[in-house]
Motif scaffolding. Structure first.
Motif, PDB file in Angstrom:
ATOM      1  N   THR A  13     -68.168   4.774 -53.596  1.00  0.00           N
ATOM      2  CA  THR A  13     -67.744   6.131 -53.254  1.00  0.00           C
ATOM      3  C   THR A  13     -66.851   6.005 -52.022  1.00  0.00           C
ATOM      4  O   THR A  13     -66.265   4.951 -51.775  1.00  0.00           O
ATOM      5  N   GLY A  14     -66.756   7.038 -51.216  1.00  0.00           N
ATOM      6  CA  GLY A  14     -65.861   7.022 -50.066  1.00  0.00           C
ATOM      7  C   GLY A  14     -66.115   5.887 -49.096  1.00  0.00           C
ATOM      8  O   GLY A  14     -65.186   5.203 -48.667  1.00  0.00           O
ATOM      9  N   VAL A  15     -67.367   5.656 -48.718  1.00  0.00           N
ATOM     10  CA  VAL A  15     -67.674   4.611 -47.753  1.00  0.00           C
ATOM     11  C   VAL A  15     -67.412   3.231 -48.348  1.00  0.00           C
ATOM     12  O   VAL A  15     -66.900   2.339 -47.668  1.00  0.00           O
ATOM     13  N   GLY A  16     -67.714   3.054 -49.633  1.00  0.00           N
ATOM     14  CA  GLY A  16     -67.423   1.774 -50.286  1.00  0.00           C
ATOM     15  C   GLY A  16     -65.932   1.494 -50.324  1.00  0.00           C
ATOM     16  O   GLY A  16     -65.479   0.365 -50.090  1.00  0.00           O
ATOM     17  N   ARG A  17     -65.167   2.520 -50.592  1.00  0.00           N
ATOM     18  CA  ARG A  17     -63.709   2.372 -50.607  1.00  0.00           C
ATOM     19  C   ARG A  17     -63.193   2.072 -49.206  1.00  0.00           C
ATOM     20  O   ARG A  17     -62.330   1.232 -49.008  1.00  0.00           O
ATOM     21  N   TYR A  18     -63.736   2.783 -48.216  1.00  0.00           N
ATOM     22  CA  TYR A  18     -63.374   2.536 -46.820  1.00  0.00           C
ATOM     23  C   TYR A  18     -63.641   1.073 -46.459  1.00  0.00           C
ATOM     24  O   TYR A  18     -62.790   0.400 -45.888  1.00  0.00           O
ATOM     25  N   ALA A  19     -64.835   0.589 -46.782  1.00  0.00           N
ATOM     26  CA  ALA A  19     -65.199  -0.790 -46.438  1.00  0.00           C
ATOM     27  C   ALA A  19     -64.268  -1.786 -47.135  1.00  0.00           C
ATOM     28  O   ALA A  19     -63.848  -2.781 -46.532  1.00  0.00           O
ATOM     29  N   THR A  71     -60.371   5.567 -35.878  1.00  0.00           N
ATOM     30  CA  THR A  71     -59.707   4.685 -36.852  1.00  0.00           C
ATOM     31  C   THR A  71     -59.658   5.463 -38.160  1.00  0.00           C
ATOM     32  O   THR A  71     -60.620   5.483 -38.923  1.00  0.00           O
ATOM     33  N   HIS A  72     -58.559   6.146 -38.375  1.00  0.00           N
ATOM     34  CA  HIS A  72     -58.428   7.003 -39.549  1.00  0.00           C
ATOM     35  C   HIS A  72     -58.697   6.201 -40.816  1.00  0.00           C
ATOM     36  O   HIS A  72     -58.239   5.071 -40.957  1.00  0.00           O
ATOM     37  N   VAL A  93     -69.312   5.451 -37.675  1.00  0.00           N
ATOM     38  CA  VAL A  93     -70.034   6.699 -37.923  1.00  0.00           C
ATOM     39  C   VAL A  93     -69.023   7.637 -38.578  1.00  0.00           C
ATOM     40  O   VAL A  93     -68.081   8.098 -37.944  1.00  0.00           O
ATOM     41  N   HIS A  94     -69.208   7.889 -39.867  1.00  0.00           N
ATOM     42  CA  HIS A  94     -68.242   8.663 -40.641  1.00  0.00           C
ATOM     43  C   HIS A  94     -68.312  10.158 -40.352  1.00  0.00           C
ATOM     44  O   HIS A  94     -67.302  10.857 -40.400  1.00  0.00           O
ATOM     45  N   ARG A 131     -76.676   0.742 -29.074  1.00  0.00           N
ATOM     46  CA  ARG A 131     -76.531  -0.712 -28.976  1.00  0.00           C
ATOM     47  C   ARG A 131     -75.118  -1.206 -29.259  1.00  0.00           C
ATOM     48  O   ARG A 131     -74.792  -2.350 -28.974  1.00  0.00           O
ATOM     49  N   ALA A 132     -74.271  -0.363 -29.816  1.00  0.00           N
ATOM     50  CA  ALA A 132     -72.931  -0.796 -30.217  1.00  0.00           C
ATOM     51  C   ALA A 132     -72.008  -0.950 -29.009  1.00  0.00           C
ATOM     52  O   ALA A 132     -72.018  -0.126 -28.104  1.00  0.00           O
ATOM     53  N   ALA A 133     -71.196  -1.992 -29.049  1.00  0.00           N
ATOM     54  CA  ALA A 133     -70.155  -2.164 -28.032  1.00  0.00           C
ATOM     55  C   ALA A 133     -69.042  -1.157 -28.259  1.00  0.00           C
ATOM     56  O   ALA A 133     -68.367  -0.744 -27.316  1.00  0.00           O
ATOM     57  N   ALA A 134     -68.844  -0.754 -29.519  1.00  0.00           N
ATOM     58  CA  ALA A 134     -67.817   0.220 -29.876  1.00  0.00           C
ATOM     59  C   ALA A 134     -68.290   1.020 -31.077  1.00  0.00           C
ATOM     60  O   ALA A 134     -69.045   0.519 -31.917  1.00  0.00           O
ATOM     61  N   VAL A 135     -67.833   2.270 -31.136  1.00  0.00           N
ATOM     62  CA  VAL A 135     -68.152   3.153 -32.257  1.00  0.00           C
ATOM     63  C   VAL A 135     -66.834   3.566 -32.897  1.00  0.00           C
ATOM     64  O   VAL A 135     -65.969   4.148 -32.234  1.00  0.00           O
ATOM     65  N   ALA A 136     -66.662   3.258 -34.172  1.00  0.00           N
ATOM     66  CA  ALA A 136     -65.471   3.659 -34.914  1.00  0.00           C
ATOM     67  C   ALA A 136     -65.770   4.977 -35.625  1.00  0.00           C
ATOM     68  O   ALA A 136     -66.839   5.131 -36.225  1.00  0.00           O
ATOM     69  N   VAL A 137     -64.852   5.917 -35.522  1.00  0.00           N
ATOM     70  CA  VAL A 137     -64.991   7.227 -36.159  1.00  0.00           C
ATOM     71  C   VAL A 137     -63.677   7.570 -36.854  1.00  0.00           C
ATOM     72  O   VAL A 137     -62.614   7.094 -36.452  1.00  0.00           O
ATOM     73  N   PRO A 138     -63.719   8.411 -37.905  1.00  0.00           N
ATOM     74  CA  PRO A 138     -62.500   8.680 -38.672  1.00  0.00           C
ATOM     75  C   PRO A 138     -61.576   9.749 -38.091  1.00  0.00           C
ATOM     76  O   PRO A 138     -60.452   9.892 -38.540  1.00  0.00           O
ATOM     77  N   SER A 139     -62.055  10.523 -37.117  1.00  0.00           N
ATOM     78  CA  SER A 139     -61.219  11.607 -36.599  1.00  0.00           C
ATOM     79  C   SER A 139     -61.611  11.928 -35.162  1.00  0.00           C
ATOM     80  O   SER A 139     -62.692  11.552 -34.688  1.00  0.00           O
ATOM     81  N   HIS A 140     -60.739  12.659 -34.486  1.00  0.00           N
ATOM     82  CA  HIS A 140     -61.036  13.090 -33.118  1.00  0.00           C
ATOM     83  C   HIS A 140     -62.202  14.070 -33.114  1.00  0.00           C
ATOM     84  O   HIS A 140     -62.987  14.088 -32.160  1.00  0.00           O
ATOM     85  N   ALA A 141     -62.337  14.876 -34.167  1.00  0.00           N
ATOM     86  CA  ALA A 141     -63.452  15.819 -34.253  1.00  0.00           C
ATOM     87  C   ALA A 141     -64.783  15.071 -34.285  1.00  0.00           C
ATOM     88  O   ALA A 141     -65.733  15.454 -33.590  1.00  0.00           O
ATOM     89  N   VAL A 142     -64.864  14.015 -35.083  1.00  0.00           N
ATOM     90  CA  VAL A 142     -66.105  13.234 -35.146  1.00  0.00           C
ATOM     91  C   VAL A 142     -66.318  12.497 -33.821  1.00  0.00           C
ATOM     92  O   VAL A 142     -67.451  12.391 -33.339  1.00  0.00           O
TER      93      VAL A 142
END
Length: 191
Positions: free
Chosen positions: A15-21, A138-139, A82-83, A109-120
């Protein structure tokens, strides 16, 4: 650089997350990143994925969790994607209780958090106290094969029983996708 890459979303129907990965893996590999795919899962199969059923204490690479949850890392550094935070709304994400515990634990615990938008990014910052210098937008982009796509001709649509105007909703059928609102908007537009 070597990255232990969460390929768990590849073990199920994509689905979306699988495609993203998948697209993220393709992009990272193109930049010369060496990926070591892993999955913390009890089910599913994929021959190229290393299975971590126990905490990943001895990882000697950066770990990127592509689907909300970092495994136990020991001394390794981790990045978590975090989507969205839809799992906090029972009406749109039933049975989100586990993520309500695991996502904050992972984000802390994460050194960095990747999110798809500024809103998230804003939501993650407000809810979990993640400073702006640890949250990276990271769009979630589009695969190269979609560039240059053109609309189908009316004759091709007619062969599939479709006539203009029409709307297309891509995604799984679940409450958080709010397809009911899409249908309501379509009806109000009188199309």
């Amino acid at each position: 650089m070597k990255v232990a890459f969460d390929a768990g979303p590849w073990l199920r129907t994509r689905t979306g997350v699988g495609r993203y990965a998948s697209e993220l893996a393709r992009g990272l590999t193109a930049f010369g990143v060496e990926l070591v795919p892993y999955a913390v899962a009890l089910r599913g199969s994929h021959s190229a994925i290393r299975r971590w059923r126990l905490p990943a204490r001895a990882v000697q690479a950066l770990v990127h969790a592509t689907n909300f949850v970092l495994p136990a890392l020991g001394n390794a550094r981790g990045v978590v994607t975090v989507h969205d935070l839809s799992f906090y709304a029972d009406e749109t994400f039933p049975r989100g209780e586990r993520l309500r515990d695991l996502v904050p634990w992972s984000v802390r615990r994460a050194a960095a958090v990747a999110v798809p938008s500024h809103a998230v990014a804003d939501e993650v910052g407000e809810r979990f106290g993640v400073p702006a210098d640890r949250a990276f937008v990271t769009h979630e982009g589009v695969a190269p094969e979609f560039f240059g796509a053109t609309p189908l001709a009316d004759a091709s649509l007619a062969e599939m029983g479709i006539r203009r105007p029409f709307a297309v909703a891509l995604g799984t059928i679940e409450p958080r996708k709010n397809l009911r609102r899409l249908v309501e908007a379509w009806m109000r537009a009188g199309l």
